[in-house]
Design a protein around this motif. Structure first.
Motif, mmCIF file in Angstrom:
data_model
loop_
_atom_site.group_PDB
_atom_site.id
_atom_site.type_symbol
_atom_site.label_atom_id
_atom_site.label_comp_id
_atom_site.label_asym_id
_atom_site.label_seq_id
_atom_site.Cartn_x
_atom_site.Cartn_y
_atom_site.Cartn_z
ATOM 1 N N LYS A 2 0.980 -1.148 0.143
ATOM 2 C CA LYS A 2 0.238 -0.218 0.194
ATOM 3 C C LYS A 2 1.380 1.359 0.126
ATOM 4 N N ASN A 3 0.200 2.260 -0.642
ATOM 5 C CA ASN A 3 1.452 3.360 -1.242
ATOM 6 C C ASN A 3 0.802 4.415 0.136
ATOM 7 N N ARG A 4 1.267 4.648 1.149
ATOM 8 C CA ARG A 4 0.917 5.990 2.010
ATOM 9 C C ARG A 4 1.848 7.036 1.790
ATOM 10 N N LYS A 5 2.128 7.233 0.403
ATOM 11 C CA LYS A 5 2.932 9.102 0.432
ATOM 12 C C LYS A 5 1.921 9.464 0.534
ATOM 13 N N GLY A 6 2.634 10.210 1.633
ATOM 14 C CA GLY A 6 1.950 12.620 1.742
ATOM 15 C C GLY A 6 1.475 11.476 2.898
ATOM 16 N N GLN A 7 0.761 10.746 4.288
ATOM 17 C CA GLN A 7 0.048 10.497 4.675
ATOM 18 C C GLN A 7 0.848 10.502 6.011
ATOM 19 N N TYR A 9 2.368 9.802 9.844
ATOM 20 C CA TYR A 9 2.806 8.325 10.251
ATOM 21 C C TYR A 9 1.939 8.352 11.210
ATOM 22 N N LYS A 10 1.622 7.168 11.672
ATOM 23 C CA LYS A 10 0.893 6.470 12.791
ATOM 24 C C LYS A 10 1.494 6.669 13.988
ATOM 25 N N ASP A 11 0.905 6.629 15.083
ATOM 26 C CA ASP A 11 1.580 6.328 16.506
ATOM 27 C C ASP A 11 2.362 5.418 16.446
ATOM 28 N N GLY A 12 3.768 5.403 16.972
ATOM 29 C CA GLY A 12 4.224 4.430 16.834
ATOM 30 C C GLY A 12 5.416 4.077 16.072
ATOM 31 N N GLU A 13 5.427 4.361 14.773
ATOM 32 C CA GLU A 13 5.616 4.043 13.813
ATOM 33 C C GLU A 13 7.478 4.760 13.705
ATOM 34 N N LEU A 14 6.906 5.922 14.200
ATOM 35 C CA LEU A 14 8.392 6.573 14.243
ATOM 36 C C LEU A 14 9.694 6.304 15.081
ATOM 37 N N GLU A 15 8.483 5.807 16.014
ATOM 38 C CA GLU A 15 10.089 4.750 17.137
ATOM 39 C C GLU A 15 10.491 3.368 16.910
ATOM 40 N N THR A 16 9.153 2.730 16.009
ATOM 41 C CA THR A 16 10.164 1.290 14.789
ATOM 42 C C THR A 16 10.805 2.148 14.712
ATOM 43 N N ILE A 17 10.794 3.045 13.668
ATOM 44 C CA ILE A 17 12.258 2.875 12.933
ATOM 45 C C ILE A 17 13.635 3.149 13.449
ATOM 46 N N LEU A 18 13.454 4.246 13.954
ATOM 47 C CA LEU A 18 14.499 4.355 15.109
ATOM 48 C C LEU A 18 14.558 3.531 16.565
ATOM 49 N N SER A 19 13.607 2.072 16.349
ATOM 50 C CA SER A 19 15.107 1.539 17.395
ATOM 51 C C SER A 19 15.562 0.499 16.936
ATOM 52 N N MET A 20 15.677 0.549 15.421
ATOM 53 C CA MET A 20 16.284 -0.281 14.380
ATOM 54 C C MET A 20 17.018 0.232 13.849
ATOM 55 N N ALA A 21 18.692 -0.500 13.386
ATOM 56 C CA ALA A 21 19.854 0.022 12.889
ATOM 57 C C ALA A 21 19.778 0.525 11.046
ATOM 58 N N PRO A 22 20.057 1.493 10.719
ATOM 59 C CA PRO A 22 19.988 2.173 9.749
ATOM 60 C C PRO A 22 20.634 1.128 8.447
ATOM 61 N N THR A 23 20.581 0.295 8.725
ATOM 62 C CA THR A 23 21.232 -1.360 7.448
ATOM 63 C C THR A 23 20.016 -0.866 6.207
ATOM 64 N N LYS A 24 20.546 -1.540 5.433
ATOM 65 C CA LYS A 24 19.555 -1.801 4.103
ATOM 66 C C LYS A 24 18.576 -2.771 4.249
ATOM 67 N N GLY A 35 4.470 -0.126 4.895
ATOM 68 C CA GLY A 35 4.287 0.507 3.615
ATOM 69 C C GLY A 35 4.784 1.515 2.870
ATOM 70 N N ARG A 36 5.815 1.265 3.243
ATOM 71 C CA ARG A 36 6.432 3.272 2.579
ATOM 72 C C ARG A 36 7.283 3.271 1.465
ATOM 73 N N ASP A 37 7.618 4.031 1.126
ATOM 74 C CA ASP A 37 9.098 3.807 -0.055
ATOM 75 C C ASP A 37 10.107 3.885 1.357
#
Length: 64
Positions: A2-7, A9-24, A35-37
């Motif tokens: 699902k393309n969520r471009k421009g929408q 972030y839901k609660d907790g999504e940024l925390e989920t992203i930042l809780s993981m190392a930025p590996t490929k 559901g993001r690029d």
């Protein structure tokens, strides 16, 4: 995926992203999970961890 471009972030999504190392591998996993690029996930990491003028010009990402 699902393309969520421009929408927002839901609660907790940024925390989920930042809780993981930025590996490929993690960026690809998060892209599929949220559901993001991959570029959108990379921008979150750039805003959080890079120094310089990049964050000053990322108004659209900040609004999300």
């Amino acid at each position: 995926m699902k393309n969520r471009k421009g929408q927002q972030y839901k609660d907790g999504e940024l925390e989920t992203i930042l809780s993981m190392a930025p590996t490929k591998q993690n960026i690809q996993f998060l892209s599929e999970l949220l559901g993001r690029d991959t570029g959108a996930i990379e921008i979150v990491y750039k805003l959080a961890f890079e120094h310089g003028s990049f964050g000053k010009d990322a108004d659209a990402q900040r609004r999300k």
